[in-house]
Design an enzyme around this catalytic site. Structure first.
Site, PDB file in Angstrom:
ATOM      1  N   HIS A  87      -4.557  -0.980  -8.276  1.00 46.10           N
ATOM      2  CA  HIS A  87      -4.265  -0.182  -7.168  1.00 46.10           C
ATOM      3  C   HIS A  87      -2.964   0.828  -7.839  1.00 46.10           C
ATOM      4  CE1 HIS A  87      -4.000   1.822  -3.394  1.00 46.10           C
ATOM      5  NE2 HIS A  87      -2.734   1.559  -3.297  1.00 46.10           N
ATOM      6  N   SER A  88      -3.397   2.086  -7.453  1.00 46.36           N
ATOM      7  CA  SER A  88      -2.610   3.280  -8.035  1.00 46.36           C
ATOM      8  C   SER A  88      -2.262   3.117  -9.610  1.00 46.36           C
ATOM      9  CB  SER A  88      -1.406   3.327  -6.956  1.00 46.36           C
ATOM     10  OG  SER A  88      -0.758   4.481  -7.182  1.00 46.36           O
ATOM     11  N   MET A  89      -0.852   3.106  -9.665  1.00 48.23           N
ATOM     12  CA  MET A  89      -0.516   2.679 -11.068  1.00 48.23           C
ATOM     13  C   MET A  89      -1.330   1.337 -11.715  1.00 48.23           C
ATOM     14  SD  MET A  89       3.158   1.469 -12.464  1.00 48.23           S
ATOM     15  CE  MET A  89       3.185  -0.312 -12.210  1.00 48.23           C
ATOM     16  N   SER A 114      -8.667   1.479  -7.728  1.00 46.38           N
ATOM     17  CA  SER A 114      -8.193   1.792  -6.332  1.00 46.38           C
ATOM     18  C   SER A 114      -7.059   2.805  -6.386  1.00 46.38           C
ATOM     19  CB  SER A 114      -7.822   0.512  -5.688  1.00 46.38           C
ATOM     20  OG  SER A 114      -7.188   0.681  -4.423  1.00 46.38           O
TER      21      SER A 114
END
Length: 245
Positions: A87-89, A114
């Site tokens: 997710h993200s990073m 994500s």
């Protein structure tokens, strides 16, 4: 200290799901997933250095180096098919981990990205260069951290160094030519995410020669906190494993 946390070991599960947290996140974010996902999946969450029970370990400042260290630590896990969720990073790190695994002959069976712009379209954010109040403001905007708690000076002193490190790591990341994925990629975003829109998310299709799917769910950057069941259902469907009875 181990790189992975597995809240519910499943020796008989045919598939492993390795989850990579967001900037400022830790393995605890995925602690409940094991109880909600198919019994055919064993969930492992990466614990980055410099936080939680790895607070004494040195922070890693480069995404490529961090990905290599994660892959090296994954050696005992690739005796079964492995899928990656970030997710993200964590999505960009999962992509780099996937490339390294594929180059080593242990390609993941699926990459779930994500809440993230694709690795070759990162933008020019510089949150890590802001003062402490500016970093907290960004965390509040994204919805991932209790800003009220970070008003405590002692908590700020403990948490902000690794949060700032993570923002610097991902904001200075530069995509480099190398192994091109040939694995399935699924991108999942929230429809009100200020960090990534649907058009940007669709460009994840450009990083793989494998099948691509894009799912948009209601919510902001941390849509998966409220839509966890939907995210897990998408993972189970994509991996083609039995759902929870």
């Amino acid at each position: 200290m181990s790189w992975f946390r597995c809240a519910d070991p499943r020796p008989g599960a045919p598939t492993r799901l390795v989850c990579l947290p967001h900037a400022g996140g830790s393995a605890v974010f995925y602690r409940t997933w094991a109880k909600e996902i198919s019994p055919a999946v064993e969930v492992h969450a990466v614990q980055y250095p410099g936080r939680a029970d790895r607070m004494g370990d040195a922070l890693v400042t480069d995404a490529g180096s961090l990905a290599h260290q994660i892959v090296d630590a994954m050696a005992p896990l690739v005796d079964r098919p492995v899928a990656l969720f970030g997710h993200s990073m964590g999505a960009v790190l999962a992509y780099e981990v996937a490339r390294l695994l594929q180059a080593r002959g242990d390609a993941p069976v699926h990459l779930f990205a994500s809440g993230a712009r694709p690795p070759h379209d990162r933008g020019d954010d510089r949150v890590h260069e802001r003062d402490d109040d500016g970093v907290v403001a960004e965390l509040t905007k994204l919805g991932g951290t209790d800003a009220d708690a970070l008003r405590d000076p002692e908590l700020r002193e403990l948490v902000l160094p690794y949060v700032r490190n993570d923002f610097a790591l991902i904001e200075t990341y530069a995509h480099r030519d190398g192994t091109r994925l040939d694995v399935p990629v699924t991108t999942i975003i929230g429809d009100a995410d200020p960090h990534v829109n649907e058009a940007q998310a669709a460009r994840w299709a450009e990083v793989t020669d494998g099948p691509f799917a894009l799912t948009v769910l209601p919510g902001g950057h941390f849509y998966l906190a409220d839509r966890r069941a939907d995210v897990i259902a998408e993972i189970v469907r994509a991996l083609d494993v039995p759902a929870v009875p």
